[in-house]
Design a protein around this motif. Structure first.
Motif, PDB file in Angstrom:
ATOM      1  N   ARG A 158      20.160 -30.955 -16.943  1.00 17.67           N
ATOM      2  CA  ARG A 158      19.458 -29.722 -17.265  1.00 17.67           C
ATOM      3  C   ARG A 158      20.029 -29.087 -18.535  1.00 17.67           C
ATOM      4  NH1 ARG A 158      17.142 -25.891 -12.664  1.00 17.67           N
ATOM      5  NH2 ARG A 158      15.896 -24.668 -14.072  1.00 17.67           N
ATOM      6  N   ILE A 214      16.130 -29.788  -5.017  1.00 12.38           N
ATOM      7  CA  ILE A 214      15.108 -29.108  -5.825  1.00 12.38           C
ATOM      8  C   ILE A 214      15.792 -27.998  -6.619  1.00 12.38           C
ATOM      9  CG2 ILE A 214      13.024 -27.691  -5.686  1.00 12.38           C
ATOM     10  CD1 ILE A 214      12.029 -29.917  -4.113  1.00 12.38           C
ATOM     11  N   SER A 215      15.676 -28.056  -7.932  1.00 13.03           N
ATOM     12  CA  SER A 215      16.395 -27.072  -8.729  1.00 13.03           C
ATOM     13  C   SER A 215      15.479 -26.246  -9.628  1.00 13.03           C
ATOM     14  CB  SER A 215      17.468 -27.759  -9.564  1.00 13.03           C
ATOM     15  OG  SER A 215      16.871 -28.731 -10.388  1.00 13.03           O
ATOM     16  N   ALA A 216      14.183 -26.452  -9.559  1.00 15.20           N
ATOM     17  CA  ALA A 216      13.260 -25.567 -10.282  1.00 15.20           C
ATOM     18  C   ALA A 216      11.968 -25.493  -9.483  1.00 15.20           C
ATOM     19  CB  ALA A 216      12.978 -26.090 -11.684  1.00 15.20           C
ATOM     20  N   PRO A 217      11.443 -24.283  -9.283  1.00  9.75           N
ATOM     21  CA  PRO A 217      10.210 -24.166  -8.515  1.00  9.75           C
ATOM     22  C   PRO A 217       9.015 -24.660  -9.327  1.00  9.75           C
ATOM     23  CG  PRO A 217      10.861 -22.029  -9.396  1.00  9.75           C
ATOM     24  CD  PRO A 217      11.917 -23.000  -9.811  1.00  9.75           C
ATOM     25  N   LEU A 218       7.953 -25.040  -8.607  1.00  8.50           N
ATOM     26  CA  LEU A 218       6.719 -25.447  -9.293  1.00  8.50           C
ATOM     27  C   LEU A 218       6.026 -24.201  -9.817  1.00  8.50           C
ATOM     28  CD1 LEU A 218       5.316 -27.931  -6.623  1.00  8.50           C
ATOM     29  CD2 LEU A 218       6.251 -28.535  -8.852  1.00  8.50           C
ATOM     30  N   ALA A 219       5.570 -24.255 -11.065  1.00 10.33           N
ATOM     31  CA  ALA A 219       4.761 -23.152 -11.597  1.00 10.33           C
ATOM     32  C   ALA A 219       3.415 -23.179 -10.875  1.00 10.33           C
ATOM     33  CB  ALA A 219       4.571 -23.336 -13.088  1.00 10.33           C
ATOM     34  N   PRO A 220       2.732 -22.027 -10.778  1.00 17.63           N
ATOM     35  CA  PRO A 220       1.454 -22.033 -10.060  1.00 17.63           C
ATOM     36  C   PRO A 220       0.400 -22.856 -10.804  1.00 17.63           C
ATOM     37  CG  PRO A 220       1.822 -19.935 -11.162  1.00 17.63           C
ATOM     38  CD  PRO A 220       3.083 -20.719 -11.312  1.00 17.63           C
ATOM     39  N   GLN A 221      -0.592 -23.329 -10.056  1.00 20.16           N
ATOM     40  CA  GLN A 221      -1.730 -24.009 -10.680  1.00 20.16           C
ATOM     41  C   GLN A 221      -2.628 -22.968 -11.326  1.00 20.16           C
ATOM     42  OE1 GLN A 221      -3.962 -26.462  -7.930  1.00 20.16           O
ATOM     43  NE2 GLN A 221      -3.876 -28.037  -9.489  1.00 20.16           N
ATOM     44  N   ALA A 222      -3.357 -23.353 -12.361  1.00 14.19           N
ATOM     45  CA  ALA A 222      -4.348 -22.442 -12.942  1.00 14.19           C
ATOM     46  C   ALA A 222      -5.485 -22.310 -11.925  1.00 14.19           C
ATOM     47  CB  ALA A 222      -4.859 -23.004 -14.253  1.00 14.19           C
ATOM     48  N   PRO A 227      -1.816 -27.841 -15.475  1.00 10.40           N
ATOM     49  CA  PRO A 227      -2.116 -27.739 -14.038  1.00 10.40           C
ATOM     50  C   PRO A 227      -3.502 -27.142 -13.790  1.00 10.40           C
ATOM     51  CG  PRO A 227      -0.680 -25.959 -14.707  1.00 10.40           C
ATOM     52  CD  PRO A 227      -0.913 -26.779 -15.932  1.00 10.40           C
ATOM     53  N   ALA A 232       2.645 -31.448 -14.246  1.00 10.58           N
ATOM     54  CA  ALA A 232       2.046 -30.411 -15.095  1.00 10.58           C
ATOM     55  C   ALA A 232       2.574 -29.021 -14.761  1.00 10.58           C
ATOM     56  CB  ALA A 232       0.529 -30.441 -14.942  1.00 10.58           C
ATOM     57  N   ARG A 233       3.156 -28.886 -13.579  1.00  6.44           N
ATOM     58  CA  ARG A 233       3.664 -27.567 -13.168  1.00  6.44           C
ATOM     59  C   ARG A 233       5.151 -27.428 -13.475  1.00  6.44           C
ATOM     60  NH1 ARG A 233       1.136 -27.309  -7.202  1.00  6.44           N
ATOM     61  NH2 ARG A 233       2.061 -25.222  -7.213  1.00  6.44           N
ATOM     62  N   LEU A 234       5.750 -28.494 -14.013  1.00  7.39           N
ATOM     63  CA  LEU A 234       7.179 -28.463 -14.322  1.00  7.39           C
ATOM     64  C   LEU A 234       7.465 -28.648 -15.806  1.00  7.39           C
ATOM     65  CD1 LEU A 234       8.253 -30.726 -11.349  1.00  7.39           C
ATOM     66  CD2 LEU A 234       8.893 -28.325 -11.628  1.00  7.39           C
ATOM     67  N   GLY A 258      -1.968 -21.371 -16.307  1.00  3.85           N
ATOM     68  CA  GLY A 258      -1.960 -20.381 -15.236  1.00  3.85           C
ATOM     69  C   GLY A 258      -1.696 -18.955 -15.685  1.00  3.85           C
ATOM     70  N   PHE A 317      13.497 -32.176 -11.512  1.00  2.00           N
ATOM     71  CA  PHE A 317      14.096 -31.035 -10.811  1.00  2.00           C
ATOM     72  C   PHE A 317      14.018 -31.233  -9.292  1.00  2.00           C
ATOM     73  CE2 PHE A 317      12.365 -29.439 -14.824  1.00  2.00           C
ATOM     74  CZ  PHE A 317      13.507 -28.942 -15.412  1.00  2.00           C
ATOM     75  N   GLY A 318      14.150 -32.463  -8.844  1.00  2.00           N
ATOM     76  CA  GLY A 318      14.132 -32.749  -7.417  1.00  2.00           C
ATOM     77  C   GLY A 318      12.750 -33.023  -6.843  1.00  2.00           C
TER      78      GLY A 318
END
Lengths: 282, 328
Positions: free
Chosen positions: B44, A30-38, A129, B91-93, B121, B79-80
């Motif tokens: 990337r 995993i190389s990028a975190p998930l952005a938060p949901q709205a 999201p 949608a979050r990436l 968000g 991204f994994g």
């Protein structure tokens, strides 16, 4: 036993036999975190604001059409229904007022979602999201609240034409959102479930015709099977609640009961609409 | 364009393995296999292109990467994160710019960008501030208060691109973003992309059938034909496949002078589009052909001719791309 070497750099450490389950490919790191949901409510409010602004640009002429249609029906019915405190006059005024809600919330919303689905516009929301409920409820609320002025104008004109009291017109503040919720949920579901855009338009038009015929005509004069159909229409309970307030002494328990049914139907139809949205975007 | 990070520098952005998608056919007919075992690795920070004619399977692939469509088989990791098991993660990436704007058409440019940011968000004030920044960056201030439906096709596309940029995402998926745009708008798009890549390491997946654009902006390109990746390399690497060949375009005024032996011989080999004949050949033979058509009766019938070094389209055809329809 025959042995095979696992491929890759671990060859010297792991031995795999033919009877072992295949080695699963390692998942990428995993190389990028998930952005938060709205969040539900802020997103709902954003959709509501956008839809209301959109309505201001493009829907005002249609609101005029909806209101004039109801005013025309009032004038027409005035020719066959006596004015004054009688059930037919109550039904005509209440039915015409709620018809404005049916025109916008059911018919126009079915067309809107039908077009959005047919043109791929739903992809825009589906790649954000945002929860389905935010999109459906925000849009439905905007369409429903947009009908309030038209419903009030129709009700005032109806009371004047049929010599009914204006004292309890405030009930519209409950009737419009509740009937609006029920009808817009149904409209959204029609638009989202219809396999083709034309069918969505057709369903919206049919729903509005039903609201017109079954809502405006006094219930007591309809044949029994048609009365059953009338009971199935979500807007009926809004019409009945509003009609009851024109009597000299309204039965508030019955009004509350009708509004409670309207609320329940509204919740059910919005749930159906949310489910339809989920189905249309997956 | 700035240099993309090398492999291992920033890791993988997108890994696709064995992706298969078949659309069900009408009753009694076979389905259409739109993706037929696609493997893809996007690093990337690179600008990666999907090039192919209409109907090659690009959009189907993109719809699976963005979580809009479920593959029949295969895996997609962004991204994994496993996007097949969790399509809602996409949608979050990533931010997606599709070809349709109907969800935003009746909103003003400013409200479309702000609302999209909020649905990614952002807070109300955050979305408003970011939308204003992006609108300034893309030079849209003059039309910020106008509804998208009232704009020209290119302006509307740029407004949708603005909406895609509000609420930062590490991956931008752009489906033919510059269609209908004038050169100023195109430049605004590519500078915005380049800035994000340089400052934040943003990866861009670009769907295009425009070979000129592909040659200019892409770091690497996957050529897709009939649902398969038939090649994946840098634009230069792909063109090296057809190094040595040149393309000769002949445009006749009216009928081609078939009486001239060189023209008669060409008639079977050339790819004909109306009055335009295109032939790919060695430089020596091209020189002979040019000499033959620029003298005598052939010259009288010739309206225009061009001799060019190979393009990505030539590489595509050399690779066995069976469809015409890449835009030049």
């Amino acid at each position: 036993m025959t042995t095979l070497s696992a491929p890759g750099p671990d060859t010297t450490e792991k031995r795999v036999t033919l009877l072992d389950a295949p080695v699963p490919a390692a998942a990428p790191a995993i190389s990028a975190p998930l952005a938060p949901q709205a969040r539900l409510l802020p997103a709902l409010e954003a959709v509501y604001r956008a839809q209301l602004a959109r309505a201001r640009v493009s829907r005002i002429p249609l609101l005029f059409v909806a209101t004039f249609q109801s005013l025309g029906i009032l004038v027409m019915m005035r020719g066959v229904v006596d004015p004054g405190d009688n059930p037919s006059a109550h039904a005509v005024v209440a039915g015409s007022s709620v018809l404005v809600v049916a025109f916008v919330a059911l018919n126009l919303l079915a067309q809107y979602f039908g077009r959005l689905r047919a043109t791929g516009g739903l992809d825009h929301y589906a790649t954000l999201p945002v929860r389905p409920a935010s999109v459906v409820l925000g849009t439905a609320a905007a369409y429903a609240s947009f009908t309030l002025p038209g419903a009030v104008v129709t009700a005032v004109a109806g009371c004047w034409l049929f010599a009914l009291p204006l004292a309890h017109l405030w009930v519209l503040l409950a009737v419009v959102p509740l009937a609006g919720a029920a009808l817009s949920g149904l409209g959204a579901a029609c638009g989202l479930l219809a396999p083709r855009q034309e069918i969505a338009t057709l369903l919206g038009q049919l729903g509005m015709s039903a609201a017109l015929l079954l809502g405006v005509l006094p219930a007591g004069r309809l044949p029994v099977p048609i009365q059953w159909l009338r009971d199935l229409l979500p807007s009926t309970y809004g019409v009945d609640a509003f009609a009851r307030t024109f009597t000299a002494r309204p039965d508030w328990a019955a009004v509350t009961g009708d509004l409670a049914v309207c609320t329940a139907v509204g919740l059910a139809s919005l749930t159906l609409a949310t489910w339809s949205y989920r189905r249309a975007t997956r | 364009m700035s240099e993309a990070p090398q492999d291992g520098d920033g890791g993988q952005c997108c890994t696709v393995r064995g992706l298969v998608k078949t659309y069900r056919g009408a009753r009694g007919t076979d389905g259409v296999r739109a993706n037929d075992g696609i493997d893809l690795d996007v690093r990337r920070g690179e600008i990666f292109g999907l090039l192919g004619p209409n109907g090659a399977g690009k959009s189907t692939l993109v719809r699976q990467l963005t979580g809009l469509l479920r593959p029949d088989r295969g895996s997609v990791h962004l991204f994994g994160h496993d996007v097949v098991a969790h399509p809602e993660y996409a949608a979050r990436l990533l931010a997606y710019l599709g070809q349709e704007s109907s969800a935003l058409d009746e909103l003003t440019v400013a409200l479309a960008a702000e609302t999209t940011g909020r649905l990614r968000g952002l807070s109300r004030s955050g979305a408003r501030a970011e939308a204003a920044e992006v609108i300034t960056e893309l030079g849209l201030e003059g039309i910020a208060a106008r509804p998208l439906a009232k704009l020209s096709g290119g302006q509307r596309r740029l407004a949708c691109f603005a909406a895609a940029l509000v609420g930062e995402r590490p991956l931008l998926v752009l489906d033919e973003p510059t269609t209908g745009m004038d050169p100023v708008a195109r430049r605004a798009v590519w500078s915005a992309v380049d800035r994000r890549r340089a400052e934040r390491g943003t990866t861009v997946l670009l769907v295009t059938h425009n070979v000129i654009e592909a040659e200019t902006v892409l770091d690497r390109v996957a050529v897709i034909d009939e649902g398969r990746v038939i090649a994946c390399d840098t634009p230069g690497g792909l063109k090296a496949l057809v190094d040595g060949d040149v393309r000769l375009d002949l445009v006749w005024r009216d009928e081609a002078p078939i009486g001239v032996p060189a023209v008669a011989e060409l008639a079977d080999r050339a790819e004909r589009t109306g009055r335009r004949w295109t032939v790919r050949t060695t430089p020596e033979q091209a020189r002979e052909l040019v000499a033959a058509v620029t003298s005598g009766p052939a010259l009288a019938a010739l309206d225009d001719f061009t001799l060019a070094t190979p393009s990505l389209e030539d590489a595509y055809l050399k690779l066995g791309g069976r469809h015409q329809g890449l835009a030049r």
